[in-house]
Write a protein that holds these residues in place. Structure first.
Motif, short mmCIF file in Angstrom:
data_model
loop_
_atom_site.label_atom_id
_atom_site.label_comp_id
_atom_site.label_asym_id
_atom_site.label_seq_id
_atom_site.Cartn_x
_atom_site.Cartn_y
_atom_site.Cartn_z
N PHE A 145 0.88 -1.11 -0.09
CA PHE A 145 -0.03 -0.01 -0.17
C PHE A 145 0.92 1.32 -0.04
N SER A 146 1.95 0.99 -0.45
CA SER A 146 3.02 2.30 -0.67
C SER A 146 2.67 3.40 -1.61
N ALA A 147 3.01 4.60 -1.37
CA ALA A 147 2.58 5.66 -2.26
C ALA A 147 2.32 5.37 -3.84
N THR A 148 3.56 4.56 -4.42
CA THR A 148 3.63 4.35 -5.74
C THR A 148 2.83 3.10 -6.20
N SER A 149 2.20 2.19 -5.21
CA SER A 149 1.34 1.00 -5.69
C SER A 149 0.18 1.31 -6.11
N PRO A 150 -0.58 0.46 -6.82
CA PRO A 150 -1.94 0.90 -7.26
C PRO A 150 -2.80 0.66 -6.33
N TYR A 151 -2.27 -0.08 -5.10
CA TYR A 151 -3.27 -0.33 -3.93
C TYR A 151 -3.24 0.97 -3.26
N ALA A 152 -2.52 2.04 -3.18
CA ALA A 152 -2.29 3.03 -2.39
C ALA A 152 -3.72 3.81 -2.04
N PRO A 153 -4.73 3.92 -2.96
CA PRO A 153 -5.70 4.65 -2.59
C PRO A 153 -6.72 3.64 -1.62
N TYR A 154 -6.43 2.62 -1.35
CA TYR A 154 -7.20 1.71 -0.55
C TYR A 154 -6.72 1.73 0.90
N ASP A 155 -5.76 2.76 1.10
CA ASP A 155 -4.99 2.64 2.38
C ASP A 155 -5.90 3.57 3.22
N PHE A 156 -6.68 3.13 3.84
CA PHE A 156 -7.54 3.76 4.77
C PHE A 156 -6.91 3.99 6.23
N GLN A 157 -5.97 3.06 6.44
CA GLN A 157 -5.43 3.09 7.90
C GLN A 157 -4.56 4.04 8.25
N GLU A 158 -3.30 4.53 7.45
CA GLU A 158 -2.67 5.67 8.04
C GLU A 158 -3.50 6.95 7.89
N PRO A 159 -4.37 7.35 6.75
CA PRO A 159 -5.07 8.63 6.82
C PRO A 159 -5.90 8.53 7.86
N TYR A 160 -6.56 7.77 8.38
CA TYR A 160 -7.43 7.72 9.56
C TYR A 160 -6.85 8.07 10.92
N LEU A 161 -5.67 7.23 11.02
CA LEU A 161 -4.79 7.36 12.24
C LEU A 161 -4.37 8.82 12.32
N ARG A 162 -3.90 9.31 11.16
CA ARG A 162 -3.17 10.77 11.30
C ARG A 162 -4.40 11.78 11.43
N THR A 163 -5.64 11.40 11.05
CA THR A 163 -6.74 12.39 11.25
C THR A 163 -7.20 12.18 12.76
N ILE A 164 -7.52 10.99 13.14
CA ILE A 164 -8.09 11.03 14.56
C ILE A 164 -7.11 11.46 15.63
N PHE A 165 -5.77 11.07 15.42
CA PHE A 165 -5.07 11.58 16.59
C PHE A 165 -4.61 13.17 16.40
N GLY A 166 -4.60 13.56 15.11
CA GLY A 166 -4.40 15.12 14.91
C GLY A 166 -5.71 15.77 15.73
N PHE A 167 -6.71 15.24 15.67
CA PHE A 167 -8.06 15.96 16.00
C PHE A 167 -7.86 16.19 17.49
N ILE A 168 -7.07 15.05 18.34
CA ILE A 168 -7.00 15.49 19.65
C ILE A 168 -5.55 16.03 19.80
N GLY A 169 -4.95 16.58 18.96
CA GLY A 169 -3.71 17.31 19.18
C GLY A 169 -2.24 16.70 18.98
N LEU A 170 -2.62 15.29 18.75
CA LEU A 170 -1.23 14.41 18.52
C LEU A 170 -0.70 14.42 17.00
N THR A 171 -0.09 15.27 16.55
CA THR A 171 0.26 15.64 15.19
C THR A 171 1.71 14.90 14.91
N ASP A 172 2.73 14.74 15.83
CA ASP A 172 4.05 14.35 15.64
C ASP A 172 3.94 12.88 15.44
#
Length: 205
Positions: A145-172
């Motif tokens: 699911f790396s950025a250059t893979s055709p499966y990259a658009p199916y990666d809802f794992q990393e975007p979700y975790l960045r979003t939900i933890f960023g929502f509570i202030g954890l961005t690093d």
């Protein structure tokens, strides 16, 4: 001294790649920083409950109005939030299930994303209250699911975790994604690369 919270979320035991890699990270960190305190929670083998109606009612009402039932509804959540906030850094081992995270980890996130504890809604708008902390999230994925893979658009794992933890202030947040773990020879290369990234991060985290 740094307080670290280490969480695994895979229901697998010794066959879990996310457990193996998160353990290697923590072991390497402990060897380099023996003075640090490390707390551990195993969500895969000891899951926390999902939120229910009583939890929602208690979470979104003033504590002074709580009945004994509502107070009890937040007991586990309060323990989890207190543990989460006591840590300076986080190490999460998270396998990918169906393009996202396991339900064990989602249940945990739902317990700790709390109004007036980890985020605020006031005249200043929505604000994350978890500030000045760092996280490393080590994921295990069956396919690439790396950025250059055709499966990259199916990666809802990393975007979700960045979003939900960023929502509570954890961005690093640093991600170490072990891809292609169901793909024979590619698995060995991916695990080797993840271990290199772990060591590099240990040296600079």
């Amino acid at each position: 001294m740094v307080n670290i919270l280490h969480i695994d979320s895979s229901p697998r035991g010794e066959r879990s790649h996310s457990r193996e890699l998160s353990k290697e990270f923590v072991s390497a960190w402990r060897a380099a920083h023996p003075e640090d305190a490390i707390a551990y929670r195993d969500l895969g083998h000891h899951p926390v409950p999902h939120v229910d109606e009583a939890w929602i009612a208690a979470s979104f009402s003033p504590p002074e109005t709580h009945t004994p039932e509502l107070t009890e509804a937040l007991k586990i959540s309060n323990q989890l939030v207190n543990e989460f906030l006591a840590a300076d850094r986080y190490v999460f081992g998270v396998p990918m299930y169906n393009f996202n995270i396991p339900s064990t980890f989602k249940a945990y996130i739902d317990q700790i994303v709390r109004p007036n504890r980890t985020f605020a809604m006031d005249a200043q708008g929505l604000r994350g209250l978890v500030q000045g902390k760092k996280a490393v999230i080590i994921t295990a994925r069956g396919s690439d699911f790396s950025a250059t893979s055709p499966y990259a658009p199916y990666d809802f794992q990393e975007p979700y975790l960045r979003t939900i933890f960023g929502f509570i202030g954890l961005t690093d947040i640093q991600f170490i994604n072990a891809n292609s773990l169901n793909e024979g020879d590619a698995r060995s290369k991916s695990l080797a690369q993840a271990r290199v990234e772990i060591q590099n991060l240990i040296d600079q985290w």
